[in-house]
Write an enzyme that holds these catalytic residues in place. Sequence first.
Site, PDB file in Angstrom:
ATOM      1  N   HIS A 127       0.846  -1.209   0.000  1.00 61.33           N
ATOM      2  CA  HIS A 127       0.000   0.000   0.000  1.00 61.33           C
ATOM      3  C   HIS A 127       0.869   1.241   0.000  1.00 61.33           C
ATOM      4  O   HIS A 127       2.027   1.195   0.423  1.00 61.33           O
ATOM      5  CB  HIS A 127      -0.948   0.011   1.204  1.00 61.33           C
ATOM      6  CG  HIS A 127      -0.252  -0.123   2.517  1.00 61.33           C
ATOM      7  ND1 HIS A 127       0.167  -1.330   3.016  1.00 61.33           N
ATOM      8  CD2 HIS A 127       0.110   0.803   3.432  1.00 61.33           C
ATOM      9  CE1 HIS A 127       0.752  -1.141   4.179  1.00 61.33           C
ATOM     10  NE2 HIS A 127       0.748   0.150   4.454  1.00 61.33           N
ATOM     11  N   HIS A 186       0.887   5.367   1.183  1.00 61.54           N
ATOM     12  CA  HIS A 186       0.264   6.384   2.037  1.00 61.54           C
ATOM     13  C   HIS A 186       0.294   7.728   1.308  1.00 61.54           C
ATOM     14  O   HIS A 186       1.340   8.115   0.771  1.00 61.54           O
ATOM     15  CB  HIS A 186       1.066   6.586   3.327  1.00 61.54           C
ATOM     16  CG  HIS A 186       1.154   5.391   4.215  1.00 61.54           C
ATOM     17  ND1 HIS A 186       0.416   5.273   5.371  1.00 61.54           N
ATOM     18  CD2 HIS A 186       1.900   4.264   4.143  1.00 61.54           C
ATOM     19  CE1 HIS A 186       0.713   4.135   5.970  1.00 61.54           C
ATOM     20  NE2 HIS A 186       1.618   3.497   5.250  1.00 61.54           N
TER      21      HIS A 186
HETATM   22  P1  AMP Z   1       2.141   0.437   7.235  1.00 65.36           P
HETATM   23  O1  AMP Z   1       2.718   0.649   8.595  1.00 65.36           O
HETATM   24  O2  AMP Z   1       2.863   1.146   6.136  1.00 65.36           O
HETATM   25  O3  AMP Z   1       1.988  -1.043   6.980  1.00 65.36           O
HETATM   26  O4  AMP Z   1       0.731   1.128   7.241  1.00 65.36           O
HETATM   27  C1  AMP Z   1      -0.438   0.490   7.627  1.00 65.36           C
HETATM   28  C2  AMP Z   1      -1.445   1.581   7.810  1.00 65.36           C
HETATM   29  O5  AMP Z   1      -2.709   0.996   7.871  1.00 65.36           O
HETATM   30  C3  AMP Z   1      -1.256   2.396   9.097  1.00 65.36           C
HETATM   31  O6  AMP Z   1      -1.123   3.762   8.755  1.00 65.36           O
HETATM   32  C4  AMP Z   1      -2.534   2.127   9.877  1.00 65.36           C
HETATM   33  O7  AMP Z   1      -2.983   3.272  10.539  1.00 65.36           O
HETATM   34  C5  AMP Z   1      -3.488   1.694   8.786  1.00 65.36           C
HETATM   35  N1  AMP Z   1      -4.538   0.776   9.178  1.00 65.36           N
HETATM   36  C6  AMP Z   1      -4.447  -0.300   9.967  1.00 65.36           C
HETATM   37  N2  AMP Z   1      -5.629  -0.947  10.028  1.00 65.36           N
HETATM   38  C7  AMP Z   1      -6.492  -0.257   9.249  1.00 65.36           C
HETATM   39  C8  AMP Z   1      -7.863  -0.420   8.896  1.00 65.36           C
HETATM   40  N3  AMP Z   1      -8.597  -1.427   9.364  1.00 65.36           N
HETATM   41  N4  AMP Z   1      -8.421   0.506   8.072  1.00 65.36           N
HETATM   42  C9  AMP Z   1      -7.687   1.539   7.591  1.00 65.36           C
HETATM   43  N5  AMP Z   1      -6.394   1.734   7.878  1.00 65.36           N
HETATM   44  C10 AMP Z   1      -5.796   0.861   8.702  1.00 65.36           C
END
Ligand code: AMP
Length: 138
Positions: free
Chosen positions: A102, A104
């Site tokens: 993903h 950001h």
């Molecule tokens: P990463 O640390 O790059 O893997 O980012 C994962 C992101 O997903 C973090 O910014 C979290 O805040 C976000 N996140 C985790 N669970 C959810 C969810 N159920 N819906 C939306 N965002 C989420």
Amino acid sequence: MTYDQNNIFAKILKGEMSCHKVYEDETALVMMDIFPQSRGHTLIIPKASSRNLLDADPATLSAVMPLVQRVARAAMVATEADGVRVMQFNEAPAGQTVFHLHFHVIPIFEGVPLGTHGGGRADDAELAALAKAMAARL
Ligand code: AMP
């Protein structure tokens, strides 16, 4: 490193968990981050299964990067941000917490420090309003 079919984003892509959806097409899902680092923090999630950038199909990256740009532009307008940060983490030591690729998109507001990565959960009504505002500008 293997891909876990039951990671949170895989469940959201399969419709097994809800999200604040901004946009979806055959390539990717765009949704609000529920633990935002700033107002309008959005995630672009390719539908193809890969753990992160390191094992992704280059064709997936080619298809999704124009959407990342569109989302970054929409975030600038929808949130009236002063700038926008695009981030992507690979493996836990680098900050990755969800192991499905993903990107950001994090709006930056002058003088407003960013929240912590994966910090407090945002209000659902506010996330729904932001998703709608983002969708209108994509
Ligand atoms: P990463 O640390 O790059 O893997 O980012 C994962 C992101 O997903 C973090 O910014 C979290 O805040 C976000 N996140 C985790 N669970 C959810 C969810 N159920 N819906 C939306 N965002 C989420």
